[in-house]
Design an enzyme around this catalytic site. Structure first.
Site, PDB file in Angstrom:
ATOM      1  CB  SER A 160      -5.337  -7.970   8.621  1.00 43.62           C
ATOM      2  OG  SER A 160      -4.504  -8.478   7.606  1.00 43.62           O
ATOM      3  CD  GLU A 187      -2.083   1.263   1.829  1.00 42.71           C
ATOM      4  OE1 GLU A 187      -2.553   0.595   2.755  1.00 42.71           O
ATOM      5  OE2 GLU A 187      -1.871   0.783   0.702  1.00 42.71           O
TER       6      GLU A 187
END
Ligand code: 5RP
Length: 237
Positions: free
Chosen positions: A35, A110
């Protein structure tokens, strides 16, 4: 307002927008997941409409879909094995820039993208800053060997649980087709040592401990009023 959902969203937005300002014309950047990174994508979208030319390597299907929707050209690590910088969120960051990531189950890509980047820019709201890492460390495991890996993870002093889906029965399946084992630790005495011990367990693909990204790293900490920027000594501005 502090601590409310609106305040947390404002803090994430401030951090994401500030990270987008670091991006320069012509850069190829890593796009993390979550987010807070979403706000960097939103801001970059505006800058692209004003003429900025960049390409991004997404770390998840979620980020790839959002980036396409927001007009950010995408590329791959195959075409760009070295990135100018990577922007990503985190679940916890300690004073020495060691982190826990993986709430969104994107930790393996990531870590690959962060390691490909000259500079790692981490965007968090202030609640993510901790004195000491602890709690849940997500670990991506090969389904074939998950039970064996779990036995060995338990030997490292945690309570391991296979992560269950929401609106999906059974285990969460990562974007790489694997499982996530959430390892609950009472205490993490040596985060770097633990990351190394997890890495050599057969069946462990990657852990959410990021203890080696302490150089060329910038942490942007947002709150609802402003951002603080923490930089490792070797960051080239
Ligand atoms: C996903 C991650 C996220 O970057 C991390 O969980 C932070 O997410 P958010 O910005 O939504 O709080 O590691 O695997």
């Amino acid at each position: 307002m502090a601590g409310t959902a609106d305040a947390v969203a404002a803090a994430k937005r401030a951090a994401g927008y500030q990270a987008a300002e670091i991006v320069e014309d012509g850069m190829v950047i890593g796009l993390g997941t979550g987010s807070t990174v979403f706000y960097a994508i939103e801001s970059l979208s505006g800058r692209i409409r004003e003429g900025l030319s960049i390409a991004g390597v997404p770390t998840s299907y979620q980020t790839a879909m959002r980036a396409r929707e927001y007009g950010i050209p995408l590329t791959t690590l195959d075409d760009n094995p070295v990135l100018d910088l990577a922007i990503d969120g985190a679940d916890q960051v300690d004073p020495r820039f060691r982190m826990i990531k993986g709430r969104g189950a994107a930790l393996t890509r990531e870590k690959c993208v962060a390691s490909a980047a000259f500079r790692f820019v981490v965007v968090v709201d202030e609640a993510k800053m901790v004195k000491k890492l602890g709690g849940i460390v997500p670990v991506e495991t090969l389904p074939f060997a998950t039970k064996t890996a779990i036995a060995q993870l338990r030997g490292l002093g945690c309570r391991p649980f296979i992560r269950e889906g929401v609106k999906k029965d059974g285990p969460v399946i990562t974007d790489n087709g694997n499982f996530i084992v959430d390892c609950h630790f009472e205490e993490i005495a040596d985060a770097a040592g633990l990351e190394a011990e997890m890495a050599v367990i057969p069946g462990v693909i990657e852990s959410g401990l990021f203890t080696r990204f302490t150089g060329n790293t910038t942490i942007i900490v947002g709150n609802e009023k402003k951002c603080s920027v923490l930089t490792s000594p070797d960051v080239v501005p």
